[in-house]
Design a protein around this motif. Structure first.
Motif, PDB file in Angstrom:
ATOM      1  N   LEU A 262       2.789  -9.271   3.272  1.00  0.00           N
ATOM      2  CA  LEU A 262       2.305  -8.047   2.646  1.00  0.00           C
ATOM      3  C   LEU A 262       2.201  -8.215   1.129  1.00  0.00           C
ATOM      4  CD1 LEU A 262       4.452  -5.449   4.630  1.00  0.00           C
ATOM      5  CD2 LEU A 262       2.110  -6.199   5.120  1.00  0.00           C
ATOM      6  N   PRO A 263       1.318  -7.476   0.485  1.00  0.00           N
ATOM      7  CA  PRO A 263       1.194  -7.575  -0.979  1.00  0.00           C
ATOM      8  C   PRO A 263       2.393  -6.988  -1.715  1.00  0.00           C
ATOM      9  CG  PRO A 263      -0.220  -5.849  -0.125  1.00  0.00           C
ATOM     10  CD  PRO A 263       0.316  -6.569   1.062  1.00  0.00           C
ATOM     11  N   PHE A 264       3.119  -6.029  -1.039  1.00  0.00           N
ATOM     12  CA  PHE A 264       4.296  -5.423  -1.653  1.00  0.00           C
ATOM     13  C   PHE A 264       5.451  -5.443  -0.648  1.00  0.00           C
ATOM     14  CE2 PHE A 264       0.467  -2.911  -2.789  1.00  0.00           C
ATOM     15  CZ  PHE A 264       0.285  -3.386  -4.082  1.00  0.00           C
ATOM     16  N   LYS A 265       6.663  -5.555  -1.173  1.00  0.00           N
ATOM     17  CA  LYS A 265       7.837  -5.435  -0.310  1.00  0.00           C
ATOM     18  C   LYS A 265       7.950  -3.998   0.199  1.00  0.00           C
ATOM     19  CE  LYS A 265      10.474  -8.988  -2.786  1.00  0.00           C
ATOM     20  NZ  LYS A 265      11.699  -9.270  -3.590  1.00  0.00           N
ATOM     21  N   TRP A 266       8.631  -3.881   1.336  1.00  0.00           N
ATOM     22  CA  TRP A 266       8.837  -2.533   1.868  1.00  0.00           C
ATOM     23  C   TRP A 266      10.247  -2.043   1.533  1.00  0.00           C
ATOM     24  CZ3 TRP A 266       8.270  -6.480   5.781  1.00  0.00           C
ATOM     25  CH2 TRP A 266       9.445  -6.837   6.428  1.00  0.00           C
ATOM     26  N   SER A 277      -3.588  -0.211  11.428  1.00  0.00           N
ATOM     27  CA  SER A 277      -3.083  -0.382  10.068  1.00  0.00           C
ATOM     28  C   SER A 277      -1.589  -0.086  10.006  1.00  0.00           C
ATOM     29  CB  SER A 277      -3.824   0.539   9.087  1.00  0.00           C
ATOM     30  OG  SER A 277      -5.176   0.171   8.971  1.00  0.00           O
ATOM     31  N   LEU A 278      -0.932  -0.758   9.072  1.00  0.00           N
ATOM     32  CA  LEU A 278       0.498  -0.557   8.832  1.00  0.00           C
ATOM     33  C   LEU A 278       0.677   0.417   7.678  1.00  0.00           C
ATOM     34  CD1 LEU A 278       3.542  -1.374   9.159  1.00  0.00           C
ATOM     35  CD2 LEU A 278       3.075  -3.164   7.454  1.00  0.00           C
ATOM     36  N   TYR A 279       1.526   1.426   7.867  1.00  0.00           N
ATOM     37  CA  TYR A 279       1.863   2.390   6.837  1.00  0.00           C
ATOM     38  C   TYR A 279       3.343   2.220   6.503  1.00  0.00           C
ATOM     39  CZ  TYR A 279      -2.527   4.649   8.226  1.00  0.00           C
ATOM     40  OH  TYR A 279      -3.853   4.922   8.510  1.00  0.00           O
ATOM     41  N   TYR A 280       3.645   2.001   5.209  1.00  0.00           N
ATOM     42  CA  TYR A 280       5.045   1.788   4.862  1.00  0.00           C
ATOM     43  C   TYR A 280       5.312   2.263   3.437  1.00  0.00           C
ATOM     44  CZ  TYR A 280       3.658  -2.473   2.243  1.00  0.00           C
ATOM     45  OH  TYR A 280       3.095  -3.371   1.356  1.00  0.00           O
ATOM     46  N   GLY A 296      -6.427  -7.863   6.232  1.00  0.00           N
ATOM     47  CA  GLY A 296      -5.351  -8.433   5.424  1.00  0.00           C
ATOM     48  C   GLY A 296      -5.317  -7.885   4.017  1.00  0.00           C
ATOM     49  N   SER A 297      -5.709  -6.620   3.852  1.00  0.00           N
ATOM     50  CA  SER A 297      -5.775  -6.026   2.520  1.00  0.00           C
ATOM     51  C   SER A 297      -5.261  -4.595   2.548  1.00  0.00           C
ATOM     52  CB  SER A 297      -7.216  -6.039   2.000  1.00  0.00           C
ATOM     53  OG  SER A 297      -8.054  -5.271   2.863  1.00  0.00           O
ATOM     54  N   VAL A 298      -4.945  -4.078   1.359  1.00  0.00           N
ATOM     55  CA  VAL A 298      -4.493  -2.691   1.217  1.00  0.00           C
ATOM     56  C   VAL A 298      -5.711  -1.771   1.181  1.00  0.00           C
ATOM     57  CG1 VAL A 298      -3.333  -1.049  -0.292  1.00  0.00           C
ATOM     58  CG2 VAL A 298      -2.374  -3.331   0.032  1.00  0.00           C
ATOM     59  N   LEU A 299      -5.758  -0.810   2.113  1.00  0.00           N
ATOM     60  CA  LEU A 299      -6.883   0.115   2.185  1.00  0.00           C
ATOM     61  C   LEU A 299      -6.644   1.369   1.348  1.00  0.00           C
ATOM     62  CD1 LEU A 299      -7.805  -0.081   5.979  1.00  0.00           C
ATOM     63  CD2 LEU A 299      -8.673  -1.440   4.078  1.00  0.00           C
ATOM     64  N   ALA A 300      -5.389   1.721   1.165  1.00  0.00           N
ATOM     65  CA  ALA A 300      -5.065   2.912   0.369  1.00  0.00           C
ATOM     66  C   ALA A 300      -3.589   2.879   0.014  1.00  0.00           C
ATOM     67  CB  ALA A 300      -5.393   4.188   1.142  1.00  0.00           C
ATOM     68  N   GLN A 301      -3.246   3.521  -1.092  1.00  0.00           N
ATOM     69  CA  GLN A 301      -1.851   3.751  -1.454  1.00  0.00           C
ATOM     70  C   GLN A 301      -1.785   5.007  -2.310  1.00  0.00           C
ATOM     71  OE1 GLN A 301      -0.007   0.882  -4.159  1.00  0.00           O
ATOM     72  NE2 GLN A 301      -1.976  -0.144  -4.423  1.00  0.00           N
TER      73      GLN A 301
END
Length: 454
Positions: A262-266, A277-280, A296-301
């Protein structure tokens, strides 16, 4: 030998103010609908349970064949027991025969020299005769067993003829016709399921232990809208690695299909996979991240306004479990706490695409006193502990904006739950229980909408 085909028929049983508990919930699940009386407005109030599909009734001939086969199997087992007993008795008889031969020799010795007989010889003979007494009932039982075996053999011959006749009669059915009948019945039941309103939690059973792996804390996830894949996220912090398994069997066997970084730790263990999609919760923030497994990318945050994070308002076990993302039959939700609500639980429904908050409800239940929570049909259920003796203690309905205290126990088999998440497709609770991945089945009370309902 022709292949016997069994047609499963659904059974609809009228139940007045009754409730039938769920039998099993799983990928092979079928269902039955039980209707009840009308309510005060004339609407039909019904219940639905989810037994295993193989429990549906068969047609008369298939049921008769099954009963006869079971009877033959039972008799075969009885014959086996009788044969074993007969062999045992035969060995006993042989032993007694040898002892009798020994007695015959002793009697001859007595006749040859009666004067040499002393008290010790008489006592020895008496003991031997006492030892032979049990032989009489054994021989009687042997004769009864022999007669019973003969009776069983005759009955099996008769049943074999009956089974052959039924088998040939069933063989006359056309396979395509039988298959179409099954499809028609299945479609009828699915149409009925489409009329179900959301259910109310009545009971939790289990757990079933799927696997033992990982650390004490973690999350394992399935997608209620898409595939049967399993995703695995060990630990509650300081990690970015997600493992994917194609099936539940692969997960149990440890066969990893893909690994994602993941691009960021959870932070925490309260993630979900929803529609691919994974939501965390992003580490050390109140930001929710939507990550696509396909691209393999972030769609929204998006930041969750006022939400506490990094152990400000965690569940009772800690672990940075401040923000809990979840899904149910009505969509996606996030549960958290704020200073504005005095640290009590806040429920927000969010848009799965943009992560915008659609509506928010403030409860009066302290987030720090909650063991875990999950949503079913728009109602938030909160447990009073993450340890042994935990139960579902509090329920808040977003439909009525009201709460109630309830008492639904569930078995915390491994003494420490750090993740509890509802899968609406399987109607089951997924849990991480002290390094064990387990599933709880749930029983819901449903109301079936009639044509008169708006």
């Amino acid at each position: 030998m022709r292949v016997l085909l069994s047609v499963l028929y659904p059974v609809l049983s009228l139940t007045i103010f009754g409730l039938y508990p769920s039998m099993t919930i799983g990928p092979k699940e079928g269902w039955q609908v039980y209707s009840s009386a009308q309510d005060a407005d004339g609407r039909c109030i019904c219940t639905v349970v989810a037994p295993e599909q193989s429990l549906c009734s068969r047609d008369a001939k298939s049921r008769q064949l099954r009963q006869l086969l079971e009877k033959v199997q039972n008799m075969s087992q009885s014959i086996e027991v009788l044969n074993l007993r007969t062999q045992r008795d035969f060995q006993y008889v042989m032993k007694m025969e040898n002892q009798m031969k020994g007695l015959r020799t002793k009697f001859r010795q007595i006749e040859d020299d009666r004067k040499s007989i002393i008290a010790r010889n008489f006592q020895e003979l008496k003991d031997k005769m006492d030892e032979l007494k049990p032989l009489i009932p054994v021989l009687e039982q042997y004769k009864m067993d022999a007669a019973l075996i003969s009776h069983f053999k005759e009955e099996i011959r008769n049943l074999s003829a009956v089974l052959t006749g039924i088998q040939e009669e069933l063989g006359a059915f056309d396979y395509d016709e039988l298959y179409q009948r099954v499809l028609r019945l299945d479609n009828r039941l699915r149409n009925c399921m489409g009329k179900l309103t959301c259910g109310k939690l009545m009971k939790i059973t289990g757990p079933v232990t799927i696997k033992t792996s990982g650390t004490r804390f973690g999350a394992w996830l399935t997608d209620p809208l898409a595939s049967n894949r399993v995703w695995y996220m060990d630990s509650y912090t300081n990690s970015k690695i997600v493992r994917e398994y194609k099936t539940m069997d692969d997960f149990v066997a440890g066969v990893v299909s893909r690994t994602y970084s993941l691009p960021f730790k959870w932070e925490g263990t309260n993630h979900i996979v929803y529609n691919g999609s994974l939501y965390y919760n992003k580490y050390q923030s109140n930001i929710i991240v939507k990550y696509s497994f396909e691209t393999g990318s972030v769609l929204a945050q998006r930041a969750l306004e006022f939400a506490g994070f990094h152990n400000m308002y965690p569940y009772t076990w800690g672990g940075y479990s401040d923000i809990d993302v979840m899904a149910d039959e009505l969509g996606m939700w996030v549960v958290y706490a704020t200073n504005q609500n005095a640290g009590n639980v806040v429920i927000s429904q969010i848009d799965p695409d943009t992560l915008h908050v659609l509506k928010t409800w403030n409860t009066e239940y302290s987030k720090r006193n909650a063991g875990e929570s999950f949503m079913i049909c728009g109602t938030l259920y909160i447990t009073n502990s993450h340890l042994s003796g935990a139960k579902v203690y509090y329920a808040y309905s977003t439909k009525t904006s009201s709460y109630e205290y309830i008492d639904i126990p569930f078995h915390n088999q491994y003494f420490h739950i750090s993740m509890l998440d509802y899968n609406a497709r399987e109607r089951a609770l997924y849990a991480w229980n002290n390094g064990h991945q387990v599933i709880f089945n749930v029983t819901l009370f449903h109301v079936i909408k009639t044509d008169d309902d708006s």
